[in-house]
Design a protein around this motif. Sequence first.
Motif, mmCIF file in Angstrom:
data_model
loop_
_atom_site.group_PDB
_atom_site.id
_atom_site.type_symbol
_atom_site.label_atom_id
_atom_site.label_comp_id
_atom_site.label_asym_id
_atom_site.label_seq_id
_atom_site.Cartn_x
_atom_site.Cartn_y
_atom_site.Cartn_z
ATOM 1 N N ASN A 62 0.815 -1.219 0.000
ATOM 2 C CA ASN A 62 0.000 0.000 0.000
ATOM 3 C C ASN A 62 0.847 1.267 0.000
ATOM 4 O O ASN A 62 0.530 2.229 -0.686
ATOM 5 C CB ASN A 62 -0.972 -0.012 1.181
ATOM 6 N N ARG A 63 1.928 1.278 0.755
ATOM 7 C CA ARG A 63 2.773 2.473 0.812
ATOM 8 C C ARG A 63 3.464 2.727 -0.525
ATOM 9 O O ARG A 63 3.529 3.850 -1.003
ATOM 10 C CB ARG A 63 3.816 2.318 1.930
ATOM 11 N N GLU A 64 3.995 1.682 -1.120
ATOM 12 C CA GLU A 64 4.836 1.863 -2.301
ATOM 13 C C GLU A 64 4.084 1.747 -3.621
ATOM 14 O O GLU A 64 4.631 2.104 -4.661
ATOM 15 C CB GLU A 64 6.001 0.865 -2.274
ATOM 16 N N TRP A 65 2.835 1.272 -3.598
ATOM 17 C CA TRP A 65 2.101 1.155 -4.858
ATOM 18 C C TRP A 65 0.739 1.844 -4.786
ATOM 19 O O TRP A 65 0.484 2.792 -5.515
ATOM 20 C CB TRP A 65 1.936 -0.322 -5.240
ATOM 21 N N THR A 66 -0.119 1.399 -3.886
ATOM 22 C CA THR A 66 -1.482 1.937 -3.839
ATOM 23 C C THR A 66 -1.501 3.424 -3.521
ATOM 24 O O THR A 66 -2.121 4.212 -4.219
ATOM 25 C CB THR A 66 -2.321 1.179 -2.787
ATOM 26 N N PHE A 67 -0.827 3.825 -2.448
ATOM 27 C CA PHE A 67 -0.865 5.211 -1.972
ATOM 28 C C PHE A 67 0.466 5.924 -2.182
ATOM 29 O O PHE A 67 0.804 6.841 -1.445
ATOM 30 C CB PHE A 67 -1.253 5.241 -0.495
ATOM 31 N N ARG A 68 1.222 5.548 -3.191
ATOM 32 C CA ARG A 68 2.554 6.126 -3.408
ATOM 33 C C ARG A 68 2.518 7.621 -3.679
ATOM 34 O O ARG A 68 3.465 8.337 -3.411
ATOM 35 C CB ARG A 68 3.278 5.397 -4.527
ATOM 36 N N HIS A 69 1.417 8.118 -4.205
ATOM 37 C CA HIS A 69 1.280 9.536 -4.529
ATOM 38 C C HIS A 69 0.872 10.376 -3.321
ATOM 39 O O HIS A 69 0.846 11.591 -3.400
ATOM 40 C CB HIS A 69 0.230 9.708 -5.629
ATOM 41 N N ARG A 70 0.578 9.732 -2.209
ATOM 42 C CA ARG A 70 0.089 10.442 -1.027
ATOM 43 C C ARG A 70 1.229 11.063 -0.238
ATOM 44 O O ARG A 70 2.380 10.647 -0.308
ATOM 45 C CB ARG A 70 -0.693 9.492 -0.112
ATOM 46 N N ASP A 71 0.864 12.046 0.555
ATOM 47 C CA ASP A 71 1.785 12.770 1.420
ATOM 48 C C ASP A 71 2.523 11.804 2.333
ATOM 49 O O ASP A 71 1.927 10.900 2.899
ATOM 50 C CB ASP A 71 0.966 13.765 2.257
ATOM 51 N N ARG A 72 3.805 12.010 2.466
ATOM 52 C CA ARG A 72 4.594 11.201 3.397
ATOM 53 C C ARG A 72 4.909 12.068 4.599
ATOM 54 O O ARG A 72 5.745 12.937 4.547
ATOM 55 C CB ARG A 72 5.870 10.701 2.738
#
Length: 147
Positions: A62-72
Amino acid sequence: MKPTSRLRRLASLGSRFLVVGGLSTLIEIGVFNLLVYVWGWDVVSAKIVASLVALVNAYFGNREWTFRHRDRRGRVTELVLFVLTNAVCTAIGAGLVWLGVEMAAGILGRTPGAIAVNAVNLVSIVIVVALRFVLYHSIVFRSPAPR
């Protein structure tokens, strides 16, 4: 943003989430069955451990593919939110498995077999997956703040 483009983005996000979740589910079911039917664990303990094993795949997928565009917001904060979210979801899943197995035993008048136990486990997974998507989308992997 137009409603149609927002819906497309949500559908894309949801489909990637389901792919990661599908793989995590296969891992969870495999570990669950190994613990219960090979090593003789009780279903609640097996559910908790299997969920935790599957979470490793779920986080990275999820971190690296699904929500990769989200704020870190920082790896530590994100991991804490991810673990807390999944602790709640794992507890709910374990409670659903316990309740379902108890209900099946009451209905059948005996200890349920592997098919009934796995059916209960799958129902708990479906419920918890929906909850996880909402929590990941809104809390764990949040949208970037408007600039």
